[in-house]
Design a protein around this motif. Structure first.
Motif, short mmCIF file in Angstrom:
data_model
loop_
_atom_site.label_atom_id
_atom_site.label_comp_id
_atom_site.label_asym_id
_atom_site.label_seq_id
_atom_site.Cartn_x
_atom_site.Cartn_y
_atom_site.Cartn_z
N SER A 80 2.66 6.53 -2.49
CA SER A 80 3.87 7.36 -2.98
C SER A 80 3.49 7.75 -4.40
O SER A 80 3.79 8.88 -4.64
CB SER A 80 4.99 6.50 -3.13
OG SER A 80 5.53 5.98 -1.68
N LEU A 81 2.74 6.99 -5.13
CA LEU A 81 2.39 7.20 -6.52
C LEU A 81 1.29 8.32 -6.42
O LEU A 81 1.38 9.32 -7.21
CB LEU A 81 1.74 5.92 -7.34
CG LEU A 81 2.74 5.09 -7.73
CD1 LEU A 81 2.15 3.86 -8.36
CD2 LEU A 81 3.74 5.66 -8.62
N VAL A 82 0.43 8.37 -5.38
CA VAL A 82 -0.44 9.39 -5.23
C VAL A 82 0.15 10.68 -5.00
O VAL A 82 0.03 11.72 -5.60
CB VAL A 82 -1.73 9.11 -4.26
CG1 VAL A 82 -2.52 10.49 -3.94
CG2 VAL A 82 -2.44 7.94 -4.88
N GLY A 83 1.14 10.54 -4.03
CA GLY A 83 1.91 11.85 -3.75
C GLY A 83 2.57 12.49 -4.81
O GLY A 83 2.71 13.66 -5.13
N ILE A 84 3.26 11.51 -5.71
CA ILE A 84 3.98 12.00 -6.86
C ILE A 84 3.02 12.68 -7.98
O ILE A 84 3.22 13.55 -8.59
CB ILE A 84 4.74 10.71 -7.61
CG1 ILE A 84 6.07 10.63 -6.51
CG2 ILE A 84 5.11 11.24 -9.04
CD1 ILE A 84 6.50 9.18 -6.88
N THR A 85 1.69 12.06 -8.16
CA THR A 85 0.86 12.60 -9.15
C THR A 85 0.44 13.87 -8.43
O THR A 85 0.20 14.94 -9.51
CB THR A 85 -0.43 11.74 -9.07
OG1 THR A 85 -0.15 10.48 -9.30
CG2 THR A 85 -1.57 12.52 -9.55
N GLY A 86 0.31 14.33 -7.32
CA GLY A 86 0.07 15.70 -6.74
C GLY A 86 1.03 16.32 -7.11
O GLY A 86 0.93 17.77 -7.52
N LEU A 87 2.57 16.01 -6.93
CA LEU A 87 3.73 16.99 -7.40
C LEU A 87 3.67 17.28 -8.70
O LEU A 87 3.91 18.29 -9.12
CB LEU A 87 4.86 16.16 -6.82
CG LEU A 87 5.20 16.06 -5.51
CD1 LEU A 87 6.38 15.28 -5.04
CD2 LEU A 87 5.48 17.38 -4.81
N MET A 116 0.75 -1.38 0.14
CA MET A 116 0.09 -0.21 -0.06
C MET A 116 0.89 1.31 -0.01
O MET A 116 0.43 2.41 -0.45
CB MET A 116 -0.79 0.08 1.26
CG MET A 116 -1.71 1.35 1.38
SD MET A 116 -3.25 0.91 2.34
CE MET A 116 -3.65 2.50 2.49
N SER A 117 1.96 1.20 0.66
CA SER A 117 2.86 2.50 0.56
C SER A 117 3.49 2.85 -0.68
O SER A 117 3.37 4.07 -0.81
CB SER A 117 3.92 2.21 1.63
OG SER A 117 4.92 1.25 1.12
N TRP A 118 3.30 1.99 -1.57
CA TRP A 118 3.85 2.55 -3.01
C TRP A 118 2.60 2.98 -3.64
O TRP A 118 2.95 3.79 -4.41
CB TRP A 118 4.53 1.09 -3.89
CG TRP A 118 3.49 0.04 -4.08
CD1 TRP A 118 3.26 -0.94 -3.28
CD2 TRP A 118 2.57 0.00 -5.36
NE1 TRP A 118 2.21 -1.80 -3.82
CE2 TRP A 118 1.83 -1.19 -4.91
CE3 TRP A 118 2.30 0.78 -6.36
CZ2 TRP A 118 0.91 -1.56 -6.03
CZ3 TRP A 118 1.57 0.33 -7.33
CH2 TRP A 118 0.53 -0.65 -7.08
N VAL A 119 1.51 2.68 -3.55
CA VAL A 119 0.39 3.35 -4.05
C VAL A 119 0.40 4.74 -3.41
O VAL A 119 0.10 5.68 -4.01
CB VAL A 119 -1.09 2.42 -3.64
CG1 VAL A 119 -2.14 3.32 -4.18
CG2 VAL A 119 -1.01 1.33 -4.34
N PHE A 145 -2.08 20.29 -4.93
CA PHE A 145 -1.89 20.50 -3.42
C PHE A 145 -3.12 19.86 -2.72
O PHE A 145 -2.80 19.07 -1.67
CB PHE A 145 -1.83 21.91 -2.96
CG PHE A 145 -0.66 22.90 -3.42
CD1 PHE A 145 0.64 22.59 -2.95
CD2 PHE A 145 -0.96 23.74 -4.28
CE1 PHE A 145 1.77 23.23 -3.52
CE2 PHE A 145 0.58 24.53 -4.69
CZ PHE A 145 1.53 24.21 -4.30
N ALA A 146 -4.08 19.78 -3.38
CA ALA A 146 -5.17 19.16 -2.65
C ALA A 146 -4.96 17.69 -2.67
O ALA A 146 -5.56 16.91 -1.72
CB ALA A 146 -6.62 19.52 -3.47
N ILE A 147 -4.52 17.23 -3.54
CA ILE A 147 -4.12 15.81 -3.83
C ILE A 147 -3.11 15.68 -2.83
O ILE A 147 -3.34 14.51 -1.91
CB ILE A 147 -3.36 15.28 -5.04
CG1 ILE A 147 -4.49 15.27 -6.32
CG2 ILE A 147 -2.96 13.88 -5.09
CD1 ILE A 147 -4.18 15.25 -7.72
N GLY A 148 -2.10 16.22 -2.69
CA GLY A 148 -0.89 16.05 -1.67
C GLY A 148 -1.60 15.95 -0.07
O GLY A 148 -1.52 15.05 0.78
N LEU A 149 -2.33 16.87 0.02
CA LEU A 149 -3.10 16.92 1.54
C LEU A 149 -4.07 15.73 1.65
O LEU A 149 -3.90 15.17 2.73
CB LEU A 149 -4.02 18.25 1.51
CG LEU A 149 -4.80 18.66 2.74
CD1 LEU A 149 -3.71 18.69 4.08
CD2 LEU A 149 -5.42 19.85 2.52
#
Length: 79
Positions: free
Chosen positions: A6-13, A1-4, A24-28
């Protein structure tokens, strides 16, 4: 799950890099998921990091929306 997560965080970036405020909303939102992950895995040290990342995302999202996404940065030559 942690890799998922991480991918969501990268998408936000990537979205922020494309000058989309909702990155930023994705990151939050992603940091909320990291808190859930930390609690379910009993990795409580991750909660502090998620809180700090979430705070940065929230503050930058507010600032970005308030300022109208103006590009005010100037290029600095690399040395």
């Amino acid at each position: 799950m942690s890799w998922v997560l991480s991918l969501v965080g990268i998408t936000g970036l990537v979205a922020v890099g494309r000058h989309k405020w909702w990155g930023f909303a994705i990151g939050l939102g992603n940091e909320c998921l990291w808190v859930y992950f930390a609690i379910t895995r009993q990795e409580y040290g991750l909660i502090l990091g998620a809180f700090m990342y979430g705070t940065v995302n929230l503050m930058n999202m507010i600032r970005w929306r308030r300022d109208g996404n103006k590009r005010t940065t100037t290029a600095v030559p690399l040395r």
